[in-house]
Scaffold this active site. Structure first.
Site, PDB file in Angstrom:
ATOM      1  N   GLU A  58       0.828  -1.211   0.000  1.00  0.00           N
ATOM      2  CA  GLU A  58       0.000   0.000   0.000  1.00  0.00           C
ATOM      3  C   GLU A  58       0.866   1.266   0.000  1.00  0.00           C
ATOM      4  O   GLU A  58       0.543   2.264  -0.644  1.00  0.00           O
ATOM      5  CB  GLU A  58      -0.906   0.037   1.237  1.00  0.00           C
ATOM      6  CG  GLU A  58      -1.868  -1.144   1.372  1.00  0.00           C
ATOM      7  CD  GLU A  58      -1.280  -2.301   2.181  1.00  0.00           C
ATOM      8  OE1 GLU A  58      -0.087  -2.618   1.976  1.00  0.00           O
ATOM      9  OE2 GLU A  58      -1.999  -2.882   3.006  1.00  0.00           O
ATOM     10  N   CYS A  81      -2.649  -3.577   7.055  1.00  0.00           N
ATOM     11  CA  CYS A  81      -2.284  -3.872   8.440  1.00  0.00           C
ATOM     12  C   CYS A  81      -2.650  -2.720   9.361  1.00  0.00           C
ATOM     13  O   CYS A  81      -2.766  -1.566   8.947  1.00  0.00           O
ATOM     14  CB  CYS A  81      -0.814  -4.239   8.548  1.00  0.00           C
ATOM     15  SG  CYS A  81       0.300  -2.889   8.174  1.00  0.00           S
ATOM     16  N   TRP A 176      13.342 -39.459 -18.213  1.00  0.00           N
ATOM     17  CA  TRP A 176      12.596 -38.201 -18.249  1.00  0.00           C
ATOM     18  C   TRP A 176      11.161 -38.494 -18.637  1.00  0.00           C
ATOM     19  O   TRP A 176      10.912 -39.056 -19.689  1.00  0.00           O
ATOM     20  CB  TRP A 176      13.211 -37.222 -19.246  1.00  0.00           C
ATOM     21  CG  TRP A 176      14.293 -36.424 -18.617  1.00  0.00           C
ATOM     22  CD1 TRP A 176      15.608 -36.427 -18.950  1.00  0.00           C
ATOM     23  CD2 TRP A 176      14.138 -35.493 -17.548  1.00  0.00           C
ATOM     24  NE1 TRP A 176      16.293 -35.572 -18.138  1.00  0.00           N
ATOM     25  CE2 TRP A 176      15.421 -34.976 -17.269  1.00  0.00           C
ATOM     26  CE3 TRP A 176      13.067 -35.034 -16.771  1.00  0.00           C
ATOM     27  CZ2 TRP A 176      15.663 -34.046 -16.277  1.00  0.00           C
ATOM     28  CZ3 TRP A 176      13.300 -34.107 -15.768  1.00  0.00           C
ATOM     29  CH2 TRP A 176      14.582 -33.622 -15.531  1.00  0.00           C
ATOM     30  N   THR A 202      18.045 -39.404  -2.788  1.00  0.00           N
ATOM     31  CA  THR A 202      18.037 -38.573  -3.994  1.00  0.00           C
ATOM     32  C   THR A 202      19.369 -37.841  -4.152  1.00  0.00           C
ATOM     33  O   THR A 202      19.917 -37.744  -5.244  1.00  0.00           O
ATOM     34  CB  THR A 202      16.873 -37.554  -3.931  1.00  0.00           C
ATOM     35  OG1 THR A 202      15.654 -38.290  -3.809  1.00  0.00           O
ATOM     36  CG2 THR A 202      16.822 -36.683  -5.153  1.00  0.00           C
TER      37      THR A 202
HETATM   38  C1  AOF Z   1       3.662  -7.369   4.312  1.00  0.00           C
HETATM   39  N1  AOF Z   1       3.426  -6.694   3.159  1.00  0.00           N
HETATM   40  O1  AOF Z   1       2.156  -5.514   1.831  1.00  0.00           O
HETATM   41  C2  AOF Z   1       1.253  -6.262   3.873  1.00  0.00           C
HETATM   42  C3  AOF Z   1       1.495  -7.000   5.080  1.00  0.00           C
HETATM   43  O2  AOF Z   1       6.763  -6.821  10.048  1.00  0.00           O
HETATM   44  P1  AOF Z   1       5.963  -5.982   9.114  1.00  0.00           P
HETATM   45  O3  AOF Z   1       5.774  -4.591   9.609  1.00  0.00           O
HETATM   46  O4  AOF Z   1       6.505  -6.007   7.714  1.00  0.00           O
HETATM   47  O5  AOF Z   1       4.488  -6.607   9.098  1.00  0.00           O
HETATM   48  C4  AOF Z   1       4.249  -7.823   8.503  1.00  0.00           C
HETATM   49  C5  AOF Z   1       2.776  -8.164   8.621  1.00  0.00           C
HETATM   50  O6  AOF Z   1       1.981  -7.144   8.032  1.00  0.00           O
HETATM   51  C6  AOF Z   1       2.413  -9.441   7.899  1.00  0.00           C
HETATM   52  O7  AOF Z   1       2.544 -10.555   8.742  1.00  0.00           O
HETATM   53  C7  AOF Z   1       0.947  -9.212   7.529  1.00  0.00           C
HETATM   54  O8  AOF Z   1       0.124  -9.630   8.597  1.00  0.00           O
HETATM   55  C8  AOF Z   1       0.805  -7.683   7.422  1.00  0.00           C
HETATM   56  N2  AOF Z   1       0.563  -7.169   6.035  1.00  0.00           N
HETATM   57  N3  AOF Z   1       2.720  -7.508   5.228  1.00  0.00           N
HETATM   58  O9  AOF Z   1       4.758  -7.853   4.497  1.00  0.00           O
HETATM   59  C9  AOF Z   1       2.284  -6.137   2.897  1.00  0.00           C
HETATM   60  N4  AOF Z   1       0.064  -5.691   3.617  1.00  0.00           N
HETATM   61 ZN    ZN Z   2       0.908  -2.841   6.046  1.00  0.00          ZN
END
Ligand code: AOF
Ligand code: ZN
Length: 355
Positions: A58, A81, A176, A202
């Site tokens: 965002e 978030c 293959w 493997t």
């Molecule tokens: C992301 N990218 O575009 C959105 C996320 O540690 P932070 O601040 O990077 O927060 C990570 C959390 O933020 C992630 O677990 C998810 O719940 C939320 N949204 N995270 O990395 C994004 N929109």
């Molecule tokens: Zn965010």
């Protein structure tokens, strides 16, 4: 311009999903997320989350849109978030930018956020719609969703079989089975997967490198190799044991610095440990021994079955002899890959918001 709002929402969310896909395999432990900002009949901002620790989708899209964000509609593949993590809350950034409407594909299963991001936006008078292309978004975020809810990576087992269900000749010599486009597909998959698991058999037989090889591409990266080597049979000089690789063993073998060692025989425990390392997705490659162990423990979440138009007759049949009774799957679809057909099946549901 679009015929109606539903068409507009679907189309622009599709673009947001495509943006998110650019960073697949690069964002862990975070999810891949994409964002599109639409105003005055055109897209005015685009963004995606490139890497953990960097700003969220965002924020990039808002920056791209500048003043045009005021009064706009924002399409984002995951609920914005609401928490202070490595970066400040995106919900606040959207409110501050004065956007009018936010369309979300799927809610965030992260308990720090779940539902609170949407609530924050609504409390600020922003219209919010949830669920546009939700299924596609959930599939794209399957790894993140599984790790955040269950603490372990999502496990995908891929294998190829003939029309008569054979995986290899009885002597297991390498043949293959699949065509070129399936092989390209597998390298595309490696490029987007956090880690690849193989057993010692493997490694000793095929000496795989488990790297991503896509001709003409300079933006690929290699997944983390995870070698299951209970008794320490794999020499520490094996190519696959490169910097950052993980070895799962019960032996007392000493490994060079840079190799991470998990000393456990319990698959669930091992997967939890991989989750702690921030691994969202694990691709199971190679022999039926390891796959059978995962299968018995109900730890295969997704199946990718390449069906090749050949008949083998006598040969090793698939690992499913370990199971009895009819097991339902949570959805399946087929894709044509020029020579082969790819079946994708979800054995375990992808965690939603309720887990
Ligand atoms: C992301 N990218 O575009 C959105 C996320 O540690 P932070 O601040 O990077 O927060 C990570 C959390 O933020 C992630 O677990 C998810 O719940 C939320 N949204 N995270 O990395 C994004 N929109
Ligand atoms: Zn965010």
């Amino acid at each position: 311009m679009y015929q109606d709002r539903t068409e507009q929402d679907t189309h622009l969310m599709q673009e947001a999903l495509s943006l998110a896909a650019r960073a697949l395999g690069r964002t862990s432990p975070n999810p891949p997320v994409g964002c599109v900002i639409y105003h005055h009949g055109r897209v005015v901002g685009r963004g995606f989350h490139p890497k953990a620790g960097e700003p969220h989708a965002e924020v990039f899209a808002l920056k791209d849109a500048g003043d045009l964000a005021r009064g706009s509609t924002v399409y984002v593949t995951l609920e914005p978030c609401s928490h202070h993590g490595r970066t400040p809350p995106c919900a606040d950034a959207l409110i501050e930018a004065g956007v009018r409407r936010v369309v979300v594909a799927a809610l965030d299963p992260n308990p720090l956020v779940s539902g609170k991001g949407v609530e924050k936006l609504r409390n600020a008078g922003i219209q919010v719609a949830v669920g546009v292309l939700q299924e596609q978004a959930t599939v794209q975020q399957a790894g993140f969703r599984t790790r955040i809810v269950q603490g372990r990576p999502r496990v995908t087992y891929k294998f190829a079989q003939t029309l008569d269900g054979k995986m290899a000749p009885l002597q297991r010599e390498q043949v293959w089975l699949t065509g070129l486009s399936s092989r390209r597909f597998v390298h595309e998959l490696r490029n987007q997967t956090d880690a690849i698991a193989v057993g010692s058999g493997t490694v000793l037989m095929d000496h795989p490198q488990l790297t991503t090889r896509l001709e003409g591409r300079d933006d690929t990266r290699d997944p983390t190799p995870v070698v299951f080597d209970r008794s320490g049979r794999v020499p520490v000089t094996a190519k696959v044991l490169r910097e950052g690789a993980v070895v799962v063993t019960e032996s007392q073998q000493v490994y060079p610095e840079g190799i991470r060692v998990i000393r456990s025989a319990d698959l669930r425990e091992v997967l939890q440990e991989l989750g702690t390392l921030g691994i969202n997705s694990l691709l199971l490659e190679g022999g039926p021994t390891l796959a059978s162990a995962f299968l018995k423990a109900h730890l295969i979440d997704d199946l990718l079955v390449f069906i090749t138009p050949k008949i083998m007759g006598t040969g090793l049949s698939s690992i499913w002899t370990e199971l009895s009774g009819l097991q339902e799957v949570h959805g399946m679809h087929a894709e044509n890959l020029e020579e082969d057909v790819l079946l994708r099946a979800f054995l375990n549901p992808i965690p939603g918001v309720e887990g």
